[in-house]
Each structure stands twice: as structure tokens, then as C-alpha cells.
Write a protein that holds these residues in place. Structure first.
Motif, PDB file in Angstrom:
ATOM      1  N   GLY A   1      26.964  -3.172   2.200  1.00 40.99           N
ATOM      2  CA  GLY A   1      26.628  -2.385   3.378  1.00 40.99           C
ATOM      3  C   GLY A   1      26.552  -0.892   3.121  1.00 40.99           C
ATOM      4  N   TRP A   2      26.882  -0.473   1.892  1.00 38.19           N
ATOM      5  CA  TRP A   2      26.832   0.954   1.582  1.00 38.19           C
ATOM      6  C   TRP A   2      25.613   1.313   0.743  1.00 38.19           C
ATOM      7  CZ3 TRP A   2      28.410   5.137   3.607  1.00 38.19           C
ATOM      8  CH2 TRP A   2      28.455   6.332   2.886  1.00 38.19           C
ATOM      9  N   TRP A   3      25.253   0.450  -0.206  1.00 40.46           N
ATOM     10  CA  TRP A   3      24.096   0.706  -1.062  1.00 40.46           C
ATOM     11  C   TRP A   3      22.953  -0.245  -0.710  1.00 40.46           C
ATOM     12  CZ3 TRP A   3      25.217   5.049  -3.312  1.00 40.46           C
ATOM     13  CH2 TRP A   3      26.516   5.327  -3.751  1.00 40.46           C
ATOM     14  N   ARG A   4      21.738   0.265  -0.838  1.00 40.73           N
ATOM     15  CA  ARG A   4      20.582  -0.623  -0.616  1.00 40.73           C
ATOM     16  C   ARG A   4      20.539  -1.687  -1.713  1.00 40.73           C
ATOM     17  NH1 ARG A   4      15.718  -0.797  -2.958  1.00 40.73           N
ATOM     18  NH2 ARG A   4      16.013   1.266  -3.908  1.00 40.73           N
ATOM     19  N   GLU A   5      20.609  -1.270  -2.938  1.00 41.67           N
ATOM     20  CA  GLU A   5      20.608  -2.236  -4.041  1.00 41.67           C
ATOM     21  C   GLU A   5      22.033  -2.778  -4.218  1.00 41.67           C
ATOM     22  OE1 GLU A   5      18.987   0.078  -7.282  1.00 41.67           O
ATOM     23  OE2 GLU A   5      16.977  -0.705  -6.900  1.00 41.67           O
ATOM     24  N   THR A   6      22.183  -4.049  -3.991  1.00 37.02           N
ATOM     25  CA  THR A   6      23.509  -4.678  -4.000  1.00 37.02           C
ATOM     26  C   THR A   6      23.480  -5.914  -4.888  1.00 37.02           C
ATOM     27  OG1 THR A   6      23.917  -3.901  -1.734  1.00 37.02           O
ATOM     28  CG2 THR A   6      25.322  -5.688  -2.570  1.00 37.02           C
ATOM     29  N   ASP A   7      24.409  -5.968  -5.817  1.00 37.28           N
ATOM     30  CA  ASP A   7      24.458  -7.067  -6.776  1.00 37.28           C
ATOM     31  C   ASP A   7      25.499  -8.114  -6.380  1.00 37.28           C
ATOM     32  OD1 ASP A   7      22.523  -5.859  -8.291  1.00 37.28           O
ATOM     33  OD2 ASP A   7      23.917  -5.017  -9.778  1.00 37.28           O
ATOM     34  N   PHE A   8      25.172  -9.361  -6.710  1.00 34.19           N
ATOM     35  CA  PHE A   8      26.088 -10.478  -6.506  1.00 34.19           C
ATOM     36  C   PHE A   8      26.195 -11.255  -7.816  1.00 34.19           C
ATOM     37  CE2 PHE A   8      24.491  -9.487  -2.298  1.00 34.19           C
ATOM     38  CZ  PHE A   8      25.619  -9.589  -1.484  1.00 34.19           C
ATOM     39  N   GLU A   9      27.419 -11.388  -8.325  1.00 34.44           N
ATOM     40  CA  GLU A   9      27.651 -12.176  -9.537  1.00 34.44           C
ATOM     41  C   GLU A   9      27.652 -13.660  -9.176  1.00 34.44           C
ATOM     42  OE1 GLU A   9      27.720 -10.753 -12.476  1.00 34.44           O
ATOM     43  OE2 GLU A   9      27.457  -8.819 -11.461  1.00 34.44           O
ATOM     44  N   ILE A  10      26.856 -14.452  -9.889  1.00 35.74           N
ATOM     45  CA  ILE A  10      26.692 -15.872  -9.590  1.00 35.74           C
ATOM     46  C   ILE A  10      27.514 -16.711 -10.570  1.00 35.74           C
ATOM     47  CG2 ILE A  10      25.026 -17.722  -9.214  1.00 35.74           C
ATOM     48  CD1 ILE A  10      24.766 -15.276  -7.324  1.00 35.74           C
ATOM     49  N   PRO A  11      28.337 -17.638 -10.084  1.00 35.22           N
ATOM     50  CA  PRO A  11      29.160 -18.464 -10.983  1.00 35.22           C
ATOM     51  C   PRO A  11      28.313 -19.237 -11.988  1.00 35.22           C
ATOM     52  CG  PRO A  11      29.885 -18.720  -8.712  1.00 35.22           C
ATOM     53  CD  PRO A  11      28.602 -17.953  -8.660  1.00 35.22           C
TER      54      PRO A  11
ATOM     55  N   ARG B   1       0.815  -1.223   0.000  1.00 36.74           N
ATOM     56  CA  ARG B   1       0.000   0.000   0.000  1.00 36.74           C
ATOM     57  C   ARG B   1       0.842   1.265   0.000  1.00 36.74           C
ATOM     58  NH1 ARG B   1      -3.980  -1.536   4.909  1.00 36.74           N
ATOM     59  NH2 ARG B   1      -2.019  -2.483   5.617  1.00 36.74           N
ATOM     60  N   ILE B   2       2.158   1.131   0.247  1.00 39.69           N
ATOM     61  CA  ILE B   2       3.028   2.303   0.188  1.00 39.69           C
ATOM     62  C   ILE B   2       4.116   2.101  -0.871  1.00 39.69           C
ATOM     63  CG2 ILE B   2       2.613   2.974   2.584  1.00 39.69           C
ATOM     64  CD1 ILE B   2       5.287   1.658   3.309  1.00 39.69           C
ATOM     65  N   ALA B   3       3.821   1.224  -1.802  1.00 42.17           N
ATOM     66  CA  ALA B   3       4.823   0.862  -2.799  1.00 42.17           C
ATOM     67  C   ALA B   3       5.211   2.042  -3.683  1.00 42.17           C
ATOM     68  CB  ALA B   3       4.310  -0.286  -3.660  1.00 42.17           C
ATOM     69  N   GLY B   4       4.374   3.042  -3.787  1.00 45.10           N
ATOM     70  CA  GLY B   4       4.666   4.175  -4.674  1.00 45.10           C
ATOM     71  C   GLY B   4       5.611   5.187  -4.081  1.00 45.10           C
ATOM     72  N   GLU B   5       5.921   5.100  -2.815  1.00 43.42           N
ATOM     73  CA  GLU B   5       6.793   6.089  -2.178  1.00 43.42           C
ATOM     74  C   GLU B   5       8.251   5.874  -2.576  1.00 43.42           C
ATOM     75  OE1 GLU B   5       6.263   6.242   2.007  1.00 43.42           O
ATOM     76  OE2 GLU B   5       4.074   6.452   1.918  1.00 43.42           O
ATOM     77  N   ALA B   6       9.010   6.957  -2.582  1.00 43.78           N
ATOM     78  CA  ALA B   6      10.422   6.892  -2.948  1.00 43.78           C
ATOM     79  C   ALA B   6      11.193   6.033  -1.951  1.00 43.78           C
ATOM     80  CB  ALA B   6      11.014   8.303  -3.000  1.00 43.78           C
ATOM     81  N   MET B   7      12.240   5.411  -2.440  1.00 48.38           N
ATOM     82  CA  MET B   7      13.037   4.532  -1.607  1.00 48.38           C
ATOM     83  C   MET B   7      14.424   5.127  -1.408  1.00 48.38           C
ATOM     84  SD  MET B   7      11.875   0.818  -3.073  1.00 48.38           S
ATOM     85  CE  MET B   7      12.540   0.018  -1.630  1.00 48.38           C
ATOM     86  N   LEU B   8      15.089   4.698  -0.363  1.00 46.91           N
ATOM     87  CA  LEU B   8      16.401   5.211  -0.026  1.00 46.91           C
ATOM     88  C   LEU B   8      17.472   4.662  -0.955  1.00 46.91           C
ATOM     89  CD1 LEU B   8      16.269   4.827   3.872  1.00 46.91           C
ATOM     90  CD2 LEU B   8      15.870   6.919   2.544  1.00 46.91           C
ATOM     91  N   GLU B   9      18.533   5.443  -1.128  1.00 50.53           N
ATOM     92  CA  GLU B   9      19.687   4.983  -1.890  1.00 50.53           C
ATOM     93  C   GLU B   9      20.554   4.069  -1.037  1.00 50.53           C
ATOM     94  OE1 GLU B   9      23.016   7.053  -4.799  1.00 50.53           O
ATOM     95  OE2 GLU B   9      22.430   8.090  -2.948  1.00 50.53           O
ATOM     96  N   HIS B  10      20.590   4.342   0.258  1.00 50.49           N
ATOM     97  CA  HIS B  10      21.417   3.581   1.188  1.00 50.49           C
ATOM     98  C   HIS B  10      20.544   2.632   2.013  1.00 50.49           C
ATOM     99  CE1 HIS B  10      24.968   5.962   0.202  1.00 50.49           C
ATOM    100  NE2 HIS B  10      24.189   7.047   0.256  1.00 50.49           N
ATOM    101  N   PRO B  11      21.153   1.719   2.743  1.00 48.58           N
ATOM    102  CA  PRO B  11      20.361   0.728   3.477  1.00 48.58           C
ATOM    103  C   PRO B  11      19.540   1.301   4.627  1.00 48.58           C
ATOM    104  CG  PRO B  11      22.601  -0.079   3.126  1.00 48.58           C
ATOM    105  CD  PRO B  11      22.591   1.366   2.747  1.00 48.58           C
ATOM    106  N   CYS B  12      19.997   2.383   5.219  1.00 49.56           N
ATOM    107  CA  CYS B  12      19.339   2.911   6.416  1.00 49.56           C
ATOM    108  C   CYS B  12      19.068   4.407   6.272  1.00 49.56           C
ATOM    109  CB  CYS B  12      20.207   2.678   7.651  1.00 49.56           C
ATOM    110  SG  CYS B  12      20.696   0.946   7.884  1.00 49.56           S
TER     111      CYS B  12
END
Length: 430
Positions: A169-179, A106-117
Motif C-alpha cells: 500500500g506504500w509503493w506502486r511496485e510491490t513484490d510477493f515472494e512465492i513458495p 499510447r501513453i506508455a512513454g510517460e513517467a510513472m508514479l513511485e507510489h500507488p496514488c
């Protein structure tokens, strides 16, 4: 007397609470144990329990700290963390589920943070928002996997690190490369882990450090590998070793598959570094940034329907060459038959006192003179065969002519003998 809240009202009450941030982080995924909170039957979109750190001062045993104490709250049936083989898993790290895309719809439209906290303090770093990222001031984090679907059989040592992110730990969106070579999981899925230990002993210009140091996070997920072209019959993951510290000396790094760090607990630790020098999931312990590709054991699988072309050995090739040419000490079948036939005819003619004895020429001299003596042996052999055929045919014609002449002579002798005997009988009066 107060009446207990019904689950629907309790869920609504939890939703209306402000998003709270505790010191530490979590990688949020629907496949996580404790994802919905630790109240059975209630979905807590404001969930922050999994981020609570596992502190040394709490003296936790393995059964208490394994999976951050959330193993009693499994993900929904049929829900898995999905890791794409050879591609990228896009994760979200935050201090609260409500700060991720998994928040209340119900609050999915609100802006999200760039960082985790919402503030930098809970992230345990001396960096400030707006500053350039310095990976050496971040501890990095690790994704690990165990090819075991039965949660009751899991042990910390079952997990092998498959990917790391040095700026975790610095960015909310964090990528992991999978073998790419990760094999498919068993039918019930695999189990995955997320491990994070922050840095310690650093201070910024304002005098702020990372905070309490002797702590870690160890979250678990029901997971599966998607898009894999491998099976466990073709490739498997080696058992993880304990990673050695090797900062400044790569020769001391542990090569191959490695376990995540388990540290600062009452028992079950695999690393005993000091509080001011915590074990990190980065190059200080031999973890390269990204997919860990040195973790596999490969098996050789041969398809029984496949035809394998094998080049002939030198010996086989020589044998083939010898068989295709005529040896100098062996009489070819065609000539041998001719010689045997000629011998029989000669014996018969001798008993009939032929006027002339015909013997075939010796084949050995012909073969010897025609035997291969160089790399052109095949052409020489063919020439020898042609010469032999001509010689044999000539001998057969001469033998036929001689035989006819001999028969004619014998017939003439018989006629003369009868004529002589007839005249003798007549004169003797028999």
C-alpha cells in the motif's frame, strides 16, 4: 434525440477522461476479474471500479462482496496471473489502472508514479510522501490461492494465504515472494486472491488519521503456478484456518495455513475485530513477511522403477555368517560321502574275511578341535576345511592300499585251495 455511442467511441471517451483516484487500492494484473472494467466488450484503461472498498455500512452479503463484486467480469480467455514458484511476483498496486504499466499503450512513454496514488489520502495511511517507511503504520496485504478452476464452485474458505508484503500500500511496485513447493495448477488453472485491510486509530503530527476504518478489499484472479517441479500427488496445500490475533504473544498465533481476513461485512466474516482494531495481514496475526512456507502437506511417492538398497538386518547377517562357516555338529558333505563309502567297503571286506579292519578316524573330534571360537571364525573354518581334506585324502589312500592287499590275499587263498583240491581228487581217483 441523442444516438447511443458506438463501443469504439465510448472507449475513446473513457480514455480521454482524467485519471481519477478513489479511496482504496487494487493489485492490477490482466488475470484479474474486472480488469477491463464492468462494461462488457469495452476496455477501460481508466478503470477504478475494483479499488472501491467493501464498507461495513453497505451491508454486503457474500455474493455481493466476494471478489469485490467483479466476478461477473472475468479476464480474457487464456489470460492468467502467473506466479513463479520459488521466485518473485512483481505486482503493481494503484488507485487506477491508468497509473500502472497496464495503462493505454499510447501513453506508455510517460513517467510513472513511485507510489500507488497521486496523493497520499486514498492510501489510508498517516505517512507522508518522502518519509521513511514504517511498516507498523501499514496494514500489509496477502496473496492467496485456491486449487479450483471452476469459478462457480469457489468459496471464501477455499483460499489459503501464500505470501504477504508488510509494506503493501506504500509503493506502486510491490513484490510477493512465492513458495517454491507450490504444485502446478489443474488444467483450467487456479484462482488467486488479493486481500488488503488498512490500519486504523493512528494520527500523525498534522492530526490526520487513516480515514474510515471498517472496510476491506477482496479481489480475485484466474492464476497459475509457473516453473513448479511439484504435482498435487506429491504436495498439497492445507485448508486455511482462521488466523488469531497474537500481537505481543506469538504463542497465540495460528500455526500453519491460514485464510485471508474477511471482515466487516453483513455475512461471511471470519473475523469480528472492532473498527478501531482491524485484522491485518502481518505478524499481529501470525503472517510472516514474504512466502508462507508452513502451509504444505507432503505425500511419499515411490518410483516403481527405482531400486532401493536395503542393509541386511542383524539376524540376516548372522544367518549369512553361519551359512558361510562349517557348524561343529554337522559333517561336511565331502567327509560324509567318504565315510559312507568307507563303511560299504568295510562291510564287503568283512564278508570276505579280510585280515585287517580299517576304520576312518572320527570326524567329530577333528571338527570340534577346528570349530570357530572367536571373531576369526572364518579363517579357522577355512583351516578346518583344509585339514579335513588332507585327512580324507590320507584315509582314501590307506583304504585303497588295504583293499588291494585284501584282494591279493583272497586270490592267493583261492589258488591254494584249487591246488589242494586238485591233488586230493587225483589221489582219490575222481
Amino acid at each position: 434525440m441523442l444516438q447511443p455511442m458506438r463501443p469504439s467511441y465510448l472507449a475513446l471517451a473513457l480514455l480521454l477522461l482524467p485519471v481519477t483516484s478513489f479511496a482504496h487500492l487494487a493489485l492490477w494484473d490482466p488475470g484479474m476479474y474486472g480488469f477491463d472494467g464492468n462494461i462488457t466488450g469495452v476496455v477501460n484503461f481508466n478503470n477504478n471500479v475494483p479499488v472501491l472498498p467493501l464498507k461495513a455500512i453497505n451491508n454486503l452479503t457474500v455474493s455481493q462482496w466476494f471478489g469485490n463484486g467483479q466476478m461477473g467480469f472475468p479476464p480474457a480467455e487464456g489470460v492468467f496471473m502467473e506466479l513463479p514458484a520459488g521466485s518473485t511476483y512483481h505486482g503493481e498496486i494503484a488507485c487506477n489502472r491508468g497509473l500502472t504499466s497496464h495503462r493505454d499503450p499510447r501513453i506508455a512513454g510517460e513517467a510513472m508514479l513511485e507510489h500507488p496514488c497521486q496523493t497520499v489520502g486514498p492510501m489510508h495511511t498517516v505517512l507522508n510522501f518522502g518519509e521513511a517507511v514504517n511498516a507498523s503504520l501499514l496494514g500489509g496485504c496477502a496473496l492467496s490461492i485456491a486449487y479450483e478452476s471452476d469459478v462457480t464452485k469457489l468459496k471464501p474458505s477455499d483460499f489459503t494465504v501464500i505470501s504477504t508484503n508488510s509494506t503493501c500500500g506504500w509503493w506502486r511496485e510491490t513484490d510477493f515472494e512465492i513458495p517454491a513447493d507450490l504444485p502446478a495448477c489443474p488444467e483450467g488453472g487456479c484462482h488467486c486472491g488479493w486481500n488488503w485491510i488498512h490500519t486504523a486509530g493512528n494520527y500523525n503530527a498534522e492530526g490526520r488519521g487513516e480515514g474510515y476504518g471498517a472496510e476491506m478489499n477482496d479481489l480475485k484472479y484466474r492464476c497459475k503456478i509457473t516453473g513448479s517441479s511439484k504435482t498435487t500427488a506429491e504436495v498439497s496445500i492445507a485448508a486455511g484456518q482462521i488466523a488469531n490475533e497474537c500481537a505481543g504473544d506469538s504463542s497465540k498465533c495460528t500455526a500453519g495455513a491460514k485464510q485471508p481476513h474477511y471482515w466487516s461485512q453483513l455475512d461471511g466474516n471470519n473475523n469480528f475485530a472492532s473498527d478501531l482494531n482491524p485484522p491485518l495481514h502481518n505478524m499481529n496475526y501470525g503472517f510472516s513477511n514474504g512466502a508462507q512456507t508452513d502451509i504444505f502437506i507432503y505425500s511419499t511417492v515411490i518410483d516403481p522403477t527405482t531400486t532401493i538398497a536395503v542393509e541386511p538386518t542383524t539376524a540376516a547377517a548372522e544367518a549369512t555368517t553361519t551359512a558361510d562357516s562349517i557348524p561343529t555338529t554337522t559333517t561336511p558333505p565331502l567327509l560324509l560321502n567318504s565315510i559312507q563309502s568307507s563303511s560299504s567297503s568295510s562291510s564287503a571286506l568283512s564278508s570276505s574275511k579280510p585280515s585287517t579292519s580299517i576304520r576312518p578316524s572320527s570326524p567329530s573330534s577333528t571338527l570340534t578341535s577346528s570349530s570357530p571360537t572367536s571373531s576369526n571364525s572364518s579363517n579357522t573354518s577355512l583351516t578346518s576345511i583344509s585339514a579335513l581334506r588332507k585327512t580324507t585324502n590320507a584315509q582314501c589312500r590307506r583304504r585303497k592300499s588295504t583293499t588291494s592287499s585284501t584282494l591279493a590275499t583272497r586270490s592267493m587263498h583261492r589258488r591254494r585251495k584249487r591246488s589242494h583240491e586238485g591233488s586230493s581228487w587225483g589221489s582219490w581217483g575222481w
